[in-house]
Design a protein around this motif. Structure first.
Motif, mmCIF file in Angstrom:
data_model
loop_
_atom_site.group_PDB
_atom_site.id
_atom_site.type_symbol
_atom_site.label_atom_id
_atom_site.label_comp_id
_atom_site.label_asym_id
_atom_site.label_seq_id
_atom_site.Cartn_x
_atom_site.Cartn_y
_atom_site.Cartn_z
ATOM 1 N N ALA A 290 0.762 -1.208 0.214
ATOM 2 C CA ALA A 290 -0.031 0.037 0.039
ATOM 3 C C ALA A 290 0.913 1.233 -0.107
ATOM 4 N N LEU A 291 2.034 1.143 0.280
ATOM 5 C CA LEU A 291 2.895 2.374 0.581
ATOM 6 C C LEU A 291 4.117 2.239 -0.627
ATOM 7 N N LEU A 292 3.870 1.583 -1.338
ATOM 8 C CA LEU A 292 5.052 1.360 -2.536
ATOM 9 C C LEU A 292 5.065 2.756 -3.403
ATOM 10 N N SER A 293 4.025 3.576 -3.476
ATOM 11 C CA SER A 293 3.947 4.657 -4.444
ATOM 12 C C SER A 293 4.510 5.945 -3.768
ATOM 13 N N ALA A 294 5.309 6.561 -4.409
ATOM 14 C CA ALA A 294 5.845 7.898 -4.052
ATOM 15 C C ALA A 294 4.831 8.766 -3.833
ATOM 16 N N SER A 351 -6.418 10.322 -5.006
ATOM 17 C CA SER A 351 -7.295 9.794 -6.021
ATOM 18 C C SER A 351 -6.485 9.679 -7.491
ATOM 19 N N GLU A 352 -5.702 10.511 -7.685
ATOM 20 C CA GLU A 352 -4.859 10.608 -8.899
ATOM 21 C C GLU A 352 -3.901 9.231 -8.780
ATOM 22 N N ASP A 353 -3.560 8.882 -7.808
ATOM 23 C CA ASP A 353 -2.694 7.418 -7.460
ATOM 24 C C ASP A 353 -3.382 6.428 -7.550
ATOM 25 N N GLY A 354 -4.658 6.366 -7.706
ATOM 26 C CA GLY A 354 -5.669 5.370 -8.064
ATOM 27 C C GLY A 354 -6.411 4.778 -6.897
ATOM 28 N N PRO A 364 -10.034 3.135 1.545
ATOM 29 C CA PRO A 364 -9.520 3.333 0.047
ATOM 30 C C PRO A 364 -8.795 1.933 -0.410
ATOM 31 N N GLU A 365 -9.101 1.686 -1.535
ATOM 32 C CA GLU A 365 -8.369 0.568 -2.096
ATOM 33 C C GLU A 365 -7.780 0.839 -3.693
ATOM 34 N N LYS A 366 -7.028 -0.099 -4.031
ATOM 35 C CA LYS A 366 -6.532 -0.056 -5.388
ATOM 36 C C LYS A 366 -5.949 -1.398 -5.720
ATOM 37 N N GLU A 367 -5.708 -1.770 -6.791
ATOM 38 C CA GLU A 367 -4.841 -2.604 -7.053
ATOM 39 C C GLU A 367 -3.208 -2.444 -7.400
ATOM 40 N N VAL A 368 -2.514 -3.447 -6.721
ATOM 41 C CA VAL A 368 -0.925 -3.100 -6.936
ATOM 42 C C VAL A 368 -0.326 -4.689 -7.282
ATOM 43 N N TYR A 369 0.037 -4.581 -8.633
ATOM 44 C CA TYR A 369 0.575 -5.406 -9.251
ATOM 45 C C TYR A 369 -0.459 -6.614 -9.161
ATOM 46 N N CYS A 482 18.059 16.146 -1.199
ATOM 47 C CA CYS A 482 17.151 16.824 -0.840
ATOM 48 C C CYS A 482 16.043 16.777 -1.685
ATOM 49 N N ASN A 483 16.083 17.194 -2.831
ATOM 50 C CA ASN A 483 15.185 17.137 -3.736
ATOM 51 C C ASN A 483 14.640 15.683 -4.064
ATOM 52 N N VAL A 484 15.566 14.911 -4.023
ATOM 53 C CA VAL A 484 14.764 13.459 -4.389
ATOM 54 C C VAL A 484 14.284 12.876 -3.174
ATOM 55 N N LEU A 485 14.788 13.198 -1.965
ATOM 56 C CA LEU A 485 13.790 12.778 -0.961
ATOM 57 C C LEU A 485 12.366 13.582 -0.771
ATOM 58 N N ARG A 486 12.252 14.643 -1.101
ATOM 59 C CA ARG A 486 11.076 15.327 -1.252
ATOM 60 C C ARG A 486 10.223 14.661 -2.210
ATOM 61 N N ALA A 487 10.717 13.921 -3.386
ATOM 62 C CA ALA A 487 10.040 13.499 -4.331
ATOM 63 C C ALA A 487 9.698 12.145 -3.961
ATOM 64 N N GLU A 488 10.644 11.325 -3.457
ATOM 65 C CA GLU A 488 10.229 10.032 -3.258
ATOM 66 C C GLU A 488 9.704 9.762 -1.999
ATOM 67 N N MET A 489 9.912 10.680 -0.975
ATOM 68 C CA MET A 489 9.148 10.586 0.467
ATOM 69 C C MET A 489 9.417 9.314 1.254
ATOM 70 N N PRO A 490 10.677 8.630 0.921
ATOM 71 C CA PRO A 490 10.667 7.189 2.059
ATOM 72 C C PRO A 490 10.461 7.342 3.357
#
Length: 529
Positions: A290-294, A351-354, A364-369, A482-490
């Motif tokens: 459920a948390l794979l998506s950035a 919503s935009e992430d499905g 909320p639910e969606k299909e992952v793989y 820092c920019n990648v951290l903000r984009a990926e939010m691990p």
């Protein structure tokens, strides 16, 4: 003033100053307070004596300082290879230049010519070498930051350091006080009189009572402070230091000697904050489907009102942070909002992430793989820490408001640690004390972190930082990270908890302490009439 910290309203009482002789303010008068200091426009004046304290010092050797209050005061007498400015930039002090090998393991430093200890002896690289080995063989507060060193040698003004493994921004860790090799034999006694190369020198010493410091007229850098004399009182413990602050007998104390969250001031004081490296965050299990998506992780971050977390938990000396590098620092030019989040925007991001509650069950639910997945994260927290539990409840409420039915999982600290180590969690509320170099390998590098992060991009950026030898190049690498951290939010940052110096309102000037030196820029301080 940008804000007033009304600490006098805190319900807790400062137990260790109950015997203080200063009078309580009249109920009819305005309560005493500690106010955030703003740099004064008052014209500086020379003169006066700054009064400081060492609390419970067993030695006057800064390498063996028992606490950071004492270490900060003693660093007035000593210099270091490098120091960090108020905005975390690493600048050379006793070092005139350095090179680093392509693999990041071998450093060669050139020690500045013409630097003398207060007794007239010339500084050499041998003094730095012996100081390093003294740190590594002791329980010094500086020891953890030098733990990667495998060998240190010197010849003339050249110092050679070999590391066991590459370390990002290694020079940021070299802010330890440098001692004279000749003095090291006497390091463990209160009879030892500090002999450094620093801004102030010991003019006289009353054993176990007072140190009198005066400006070092032979300092190797331009140094013309308004305050030329300093008295340092050697006190039994932090309680005695607080009592003297209350009774207008000393002028400055750090939050390492005075707990501002349990402190009721009896007179008006000023305060200035500086970075501590204590970082509070939400750790995310990056392997959970459920948390794979950035995008999902970013939405969860955007739903959190960090300013509300600080105010609700009385964290007056915190600064909101989305990533584990302070906003507005030399390394990170970004900013994190402390305002109320736009919940509709968060819902749109999800919503935009499905994500959709297609069966109207509130989840909320969606299909992952190809597999159905729901978004209802459990927030792991250790039950013994009431602040973390409260923060977890707040985060649950923020996420619930965004349509994500989160819930709190409060467990014992032992189980909390075990579940994080085993990856048996969705998210957790945690805190970490980052080293002064902001080395993030333990949080981000593949196979080295407990967040399930596996990223070639992070691995590449971390590796680049470990072999970079120029400050401007390091800055560019850090800002890209820092920019990648903000984009990926691990992980989701919450705040940095800052350290503080508290001081008499007569102390004015450009007061901007740093994590390396709470008296950074003291030459711009002055004592007002």
């Amino acid at each position: 003033m940008k804000k007033i910290i009304a600490l006098c309203l805190i319900a807790f009482l400062l137990c260790f100053v109950s015997g203080c002789s200063s009078k309580q303010a009249d109920d009819s008068q305005t309560p005493a307070q500690v106010s955030d200091y703003e740099n004064s426009s008052e014209a500086p004046r020379k003169g006066g004596t700054l009064r400081l304290a060492l609390a419970g010092a067993g030695s006057l050797n800064p390498i063996l300082a028992e606490n950071r209050q004492n270490l900060g005061v003693l660093k007035l007498v000593y210099d270091s290879m490098f120091c960090r400015t108020a905005n975390e930039e690493v600048v050379p002090v006793l070092c005139s230049g350095y090179t680093v090998s392509a693999d990041g393991l071998h450093y060669e430093f050139t020690i500045k010519d013409g630097v003398a200890f207060h007794n007239g002896d010339r500084l050499t690289a041998n003094d730095v070498e012996k100081t390093i080995y003294m740190i590594l063989s002791s329980e010094s507060l500086y020891r953890p930051r030098l733990s990667a060193i495998s060998e240190c040698t010197s010849q003339g003004n050249q110092l050679y350091i070999t590391l066991q493994y590459p370390v990002a921004n290694f020079t940021a860790l070299l802010d330890f006080p440098v001692l004279s090799d000749a003095d090291i034999a006497d390091y463990n006694s209160l009879t030892y009189v500090p002999n450094g190369t620093g801004r102030y020198k010991v003019q006289s010493y009353k054993k176990s009572k007072e140190l009198y410091l005066s400006v070092n007229k032979n300092y190797f850098r331009d140094f013309a402070p308004y305050i030329e004399n300093i008295t340092v009182y050697l006190l039994k413990d932090a309680a005695a230091a607080v009592a003297m602050l209350e009774n207008v007998q000393i002028d400055v104390l750090s939050s390492h000697a005075i707990n501002l969250y349990e402190y009721t001031p009896k007179r008006n004081l000023s305060s200035a904050e500086y970075t501590s490296g204590r970082f509070a965050f939400v750790g995310i299990n990056n392997q959970k489907q459920a948390l794979l998506s950035a995008k999902t992780r970013g939405a969860l971050s955007a739903a959190i009102n960090r300013g509300e977390i600080l105010s609700a938990n009385m964290l007056s000396h915190g600064k909101v942070a989305e990533i584990p590098v302070p906003d507005g620092s030399f390394w990170n030019d970004g900013t994190t909002s402390s305002e109320k989040p736009d919940i509709q925007r968060v819902k749109t991001m999800l919503s935009e992430d499905g994500w959709a509650d297609s069966n109207a069950d509130g989840v909320p639910e969606k299909e992952v793989y190809g597999e159905p997945v729901t978004l209802a994260p459990g927030i792991l927290v250790n039950s013994e820490n009431p602040t973390r539990v409260k923060i977890a409840e707040q985060i649950k409420n923020f996420w619930n408001a965004a349509g994500v039915p989160a819930y709190v999982v409060a467990v014992s600290f032992e189980e909390y640690q075990s579940r994080i180590a085993g990856g048996n969690y969705d998210v957790y509320v945690g805190e970490v004390s980052l080293l002064e170099n902001y080395g993030l390998s333990f949080l981000l590098r593949t196979n080295e972190n407990s967040l399930g992060v596996s990223s070639e991009t992070f691995d590449r950026l971390l590796a680049n930082l470990e072999v970079s030898g120029q400050e401007t190049h390091k800055q560019a690498q850090f800002r890209e990270l820092c920019n990648v951290l903000r984009a990926e939010m691990p992980l989701i940052g919450l705040y940095f908890e800052n350290d503080v110096i508290v001081f008499d309102t007569r102390i004015k000037g450009e007061i901007e302490p740093s994590g390396s030196d709470m008296f950074y820029g003291i030459e711009k301080w002055f004592i007002s009439k």
